[in-house]
Design a protein around this motif. Structure first.
Motif: not given
Length: 339
Positions: A1-18
Motif C-alpha cells: 500500500m502506497n502513501s496515497m492509499q494509506s491517506m485515503y483509508l485514514q480519511k475515509r468515514t461515513s457521511a454521518a461522521e463527516a
C-alpha cells in the motif's frame, strides 16, 4: 500500500461522521448543480437540529433536501447564489437567503473573504495514482473554496468522471471523504416548443462556421444548438457543458480547431446532462474543466474570433437590456454567468 492509499483509508468515514466537521456558524460551500453531494447533504439534513446558524451556499441546488425547511432555518439555512426549482419558493417566501453576484466573481469574493468558505462539501471522482480527485461536475467557485476552507469533505463516486483541466484536489487537501455509488443525477435536454424552435432557427442562422460558442442552460439555447449540427469547425468556451454540446461534437460540428485560445480544447466550468455526457468527460483530451473565473472571463473568451454567447433571459426592454433575476417583485433565478 502506497502513501496515497494509506491517506485515503485514514480519511475515509461515513457521511454521518463527516458532517460533524461542521461547526455552529459555519458557511458550507457546495458546487453548482449535480456536483452537490447527496449523501453528505442528506446526513446534514438528518442532523440539522444539532446545529445552529449554519449556512449552505450554492449556485443552483438540484434536490429538495430536508434541511430546506422553513421550520428549521435557525439551525441550517440555504443561501442561494442563483435560484432554481429547489430554492425558488423559499426565496420568494423569505426563508432562503440570496446573495446577488456575478458567477465569474464568486471565486475572487471567496479569496477576499467577502464570501465565507469554512467547509466544502463536493462530489468527486475516484482518486488517481498521484492522489488527485477531479471535481469535474463543478469546478466553478469550489476550487477557490477548497483553498480557503478549514475542512474539505469529498463524496467519492465512481460515476463521477475524472476530467482534465484545473479541477483537481489532492488527497493532502482533503479532511474527510465518504464513498457512494449512486448514479450521478441526470438532467436531460429541455422540451422545445414551436416558439423556442423558431427563435432557435433565427439565432442559428446568425452563427457562422468557425465560431466559438458560449452556451447557457434552457430551452432557447438548446433550440439553437439542435440546429447547428450542419455547421463546421465550431469551438466551445462555455460555462456549462451539456448534452446539446455533446450532440454537436458527435455530429462533427464542434472540433475547436479554429479557436484562437486553447485550440483543440473545449473548456467549461460545470456539467449538467446525461450519463452519456458524464462518460464522454472521462479523461477526454478534447475537454478541460476550469474554475468559473477562467471560463467566464470575457477577456479570455474574447481572445477567440467569432465568439457567440447564447443565453436565455426573462425580460428585455426596448433598449435591448435584459433582466433575468425577477419578474416584478418575485425572484426567479439570478444574474449567473451572463455578465
Amino acid at each position: 500500500m502506497n502513501s496515497m492509499q494509506s491517506m485515503y483509508l485514514q480519511k475515509r468515514t461515513s457521511a454521518a461522521e463527516a458532517v460533524k466537521l461542521v461547526r455552529n456558524g459555519d458557511f458550507v460551500i457546495v458546487p453548482t448543480g449535480v456536483g452537490e453531494p447527496p449523501s453528505l447533504l442528506t446526513a446534514l439534513s438528518e442532523q440539522r437540529m444539532d446545529f445552529r446558524d449554519v449556512k449552505v451556499a450554492q449556485i443552483l441546488a438540484m434536490r429538495k433536501y430536508a434541511y430546506l425547511d422553513p421550520e428549521t432555518t435557525e439551525h441550517i439555512r440555504h443561501v442561494a447564489f442563483f435560484y432554481g426549482g429547489a430554492t425558488r419558493a423559499g426565496g420568494q417566501a423569505g426563508w432562503v437567503d440570496f446573495i446577488p453576484n456575478y458567477f465569474s466573481e464568486i471565486p475572487a469574493q471567496i479569496e477576499r473573504e467577502q464570501i465565507a468558505a469554512d467547509v466544502v462539501f463536493s462530489m468527486a471522482s475516484p482518486m488517481d495514482a498521484e492522489g488527485n480527485f477531479a471535481l469535474s461536475l463543478g469546478a466553478d467557485y469550489t476550487m477557490a473554496a477548497v483553498a480557503k476552507a478549514r475542512a474539505v469533505v469529498l463524496e467519492v463516486n465512481p460515476n463521477v468522471p475524472y476530467a482534465l483541466g484545473n479541477c483537481h484536489v489532492h488527497i493532502s487537501q482533503v479532511t474527510a471523504l465518504v464513498e457512494d455509488e449512486s448514479p450521478v443525477l441526470e438532467v436531460g435536454l429541455p422540451k422545445i416548443g414551436p416558439v423556442q424552435a423558431a427563435i432557435g432557427k433565427h439565432v442559428a442562422d446568425l452563427i457562422e462556421d468557425g465560431s466559438t460558442l458560449q452556451i447557457g442552460y434552457g430551452g432557447i439555447p438548446d433550440a439553437v444548438v439542435m440546429q447547428l449540427t450542419h455547421k463546421r469547425d465550431l469551438g466551445i468556451h462555455t460555462e456549462m457543458i451539456g448534452d446539446g454540446i455533446l450532440t454537436l461534437v458527435e455530429s462533427g460540428a464542434v472540433n475547436c480547431r479554429r479557436k484562437n485560445y486553447l485550440p483543440g480544447k473545449m473548456v467549461a466550468t460545470f456539467a449538467l446532462g446525461s450519463q452519456r455526457l458524464y462518460r464522454f468527460m472521462e479523461r477526454n483530451p478534447l475537454l478541460e474543466m476550469h474554475p468559473v473565473n477562467f471560463t467566464n472571463d470575457p477577456a479570455l473568451a474574447g481572445l477567440n474570433d467569432k465568439l457567440v454567447a447564447i443565453n436565455a433571459t426573462l425580460q428585455i426592454d426596448l433598449l435591448g437590456q435584459c433582466g433575468s433575476e425577477s419578474l416584478g417583485l418575485a425572484p426567479i433565478s439570478g444574474t449567473g454567468g451572463q455578465s
